[in-house]
Design a protein around this motif. Structure first.
Motif: not given
Length: 556
Positions: A161, A177, A185, A228-229, A246-247
């Motif tokens: 990440w 991602v 984040c 995104d996370v 995670p999204r």
């Protein structure tokens, strides 16, 4: 037929031009001096393009539009599919593109790893200056910055990440991602029943056969749900544990994260803050079970620094607008800036702003030092001190700056109401005043090196100002008095934290700022009768004028 005097009737005279076209970095003496002091002239040069863009007319307008057009949640698409999309105005994306592009996200962690000795100082000064544009979008930028220290608990997750979070490419949209140039984040800590008491969380983490987990529960405050996370706290069998959520999943399907609603907030309107529901949500454990608070506390510490930086940025923007206004507005026969009482008010605001700035950048410089134990101990005690004090001072300071503009400051077009609504936020976010004051007590009780660091730091100004010397002694005496009774210690935590923070600010100003700035601060904030009223300084007029001139922006 119109009156021949109509043109004169409609002429606008004695109106202040908008504060645009200036470099917010170059115009801030306290900021530039601190950057050079803790870093170098080269670091300052790197920040000048950011400062020019932040002070532009376009940035001011984009910030305004981002707050006029609030984010909107769409839970289902036209076919009935659950999508949980939050749509932002193009101005939000304009601001985010530049914030990320200027390296205000997680970029400094990689730069530091590559040997940059001033990576966090550069980013901190940039974050403070860029806050002039619009404060709401600083939230996802800050969380992205703060996530990296927590992720380092797990080497594999950190390697996966960190490069994306450290990227200078803003790449919005819900996609895996693996298809993105950069990532953002967020964090999900608090719940309905507990708030800051995260050990009372009831969201469950259920282990799966493949070593992953599923989450089941509700999060009360999660900002920027389109990130995104997220780092999320939940109850595993071993206790409160931190998870990476995670999204979007690797197969491009959405992780089951329902955005229940967006919060209707006092300020920070451009930013979406949400309630989330988890029901079978995929999650990866970050750190050991039962160690979630200790894992995520590294993220909290970094966001606390950004709370201080953001509040210092709000202060600077507010005093810039006030000093600019009085330098261009006439009343009762002369410029407001030439009125003794107005000079008193603006000088007082300027000193408050400078004290916040020098403390914030001193702490940022400590993040850059990975070797000196004094710097580590100072971070431990001074972060909650600064978070408590600077964020607590911001609402009153911003209100006073608004008043300098009179009725013109009370209308939305001035943008002063935006600053005023934003001012209380950082005192609430990442722990209220009570939480941070109690964290100061925790540091004092458990880590004696933290108090030693405070004593050493403020002691570097010993002998330069008798008022500061007396304040140091009085603060240590207060600590000794409170330490004899646990209940009295907790009851007096705010008084102690405020005093320790003000003395720390005073020592920095005495060491590094012009004599008139340090004199105003020590004569007021460190005096026994100080009541917080702005504009009640008992200082000579020449000193007040010098402070006002130092803080007033100039436009090329």
């Amino acid at each position: 037929m119109g009156s021949p005097d109509r043109a004169a009737l409609r002429a606008a005279t004695n109106q202040v031009p908008p504060l645009v076209g200036h470099n917010v970095v170059a115009a801030d003496a306290a900021l530039t001096e601190a950057v050079v002091r803790h870093g170098s002239g080269a670091v300052l040069d790197d920040l000048l393009p950011l400062g020019a863009e932040a002070g532009s007319e376009e940035a001011r307008e984009q910030g305004r539009l981002a707050n006029v057009h609030h984010p909107e949640l769409t839970t289902y698409d036209r076919y009935g599919h659950r999508i949980d999309e939050v749509e932002f105005h193009p101005s939000w994306h304009w601001l985010m593109t530049r914030a990320v592009g200027h390296g205000l996200g997680a970029t400094p962690w990689e730069r530091q790893a590559d040997g940059d000795p001033d990576a966090h100082l550069r980013r901190a000064a940039g974050f403070l200056a860029w806050s002039h544009t619009e404060p709401g979008h600083g939230c996802p930028v800050s969380m992205t910055y703060a996530a990296v220290p927590a992720l380092r608990v797990d080497d594999a997750l950190a390697k996966e990440w960190t490069p994306l979070l450290a990227s200078t490419a803003y790449d919005p949209g819900l996609r895996p991602v693996s298809e993105k140039l950069g990532a953002l984040c967020g964090m999900g800590m608090t719940e309905k029943q507990g708030g800051s008491d995260v050990r009372a969380n009831v969201t469950r983490a259920v282990p799966q056969a493949d070593g992953t987990y599923t989450l089941h529960g509700h999060k009360w405050f999660t900002s920027a749900p389109m990130n995104d996370v997220f780092l999320v706290l939940a109850q595993a069998e071993g206790g409160v544990t931190c998870f990476v959520v995670p999204r979007v999943l690797p197969d491009a399907s959405l992780n089951p994260i329902d955005v229940v609603r967006l919060k209707d907030k006092l300020g920070n309107r451009s930013n979406a803050s949400s309630e989330l529901e988890f029901d079978g949500t995929f999650a990866l454990r970050l750190g050991d079970e039962g160690r979630g608070v200790r894992t995520i506390i590294e993220m909290v510490a970094a966001t606390r620094l950004d709370c201080v930086l953001g509040s210092a940025g709000l202060m600077r923007r507010a005093v810039s607008e006030a000093s600019w206004h009085v330098a261009h507005r006439s009343a009762f026969g002369s410029l407001l800036a030439d009125k003794p009482l107005m000079q008193n008010v603006v000088a007082d605001l300027a000193v408050e702003s400078e004290a916040a700035t020098v403390l914030a950048l001193r702490l940022a410089s400590a993040v850059d030092d990975l070797v000196d134990p004094h710097e580590a101990a100072l971070r431990r005690i001074a972060l909650p001190l600064a978070k408590f004090w600077v964020c607590k001072r911001t609402p009153a300071m911003t209100a006073e700056a608004l008043e300098c503009l009179g009725g013109n400051g009370y209308v939305e077009d001035s943008l002063m109401p935006l600053l005023y609504r934003e001012a209380p936020l950082n005192s609430v976010w990442e722990g209220s005043g009570n939480v941070n004051a109690l964290d100061v007590l925790r540091a004092l009780g458990r880590e004696p090196e933290a108090l030693d660091a405070w004593i050493t730091e403020v002691g570097q100004a010993r002998g330069a100002d008798t008022r500061l010397d007396a304040a140091i002694d009085q603060t240590l005496a207060l600590l000794g008095e409170l330490m004899t009774d646990a209940e009295a210690l907790e009851r007096g935590a705010r008084r102690l934290a405020g005093r320790m923070a003000a003395v720390l600010q005073g020592s920095l100003l005495v060491r590094f700022s012009p004599a008139e700035v340090a004199d105003v601060f020590c004569a007021s904030r460190l005096g026994p009768s100080y009541d917080g009223t702005f504009g009640a300084l008992d200082v000579g007029r020449s000193a007040l004028r010098a402070v006002v001139e130092r803080t007033t922006p100039t436009v090329a």
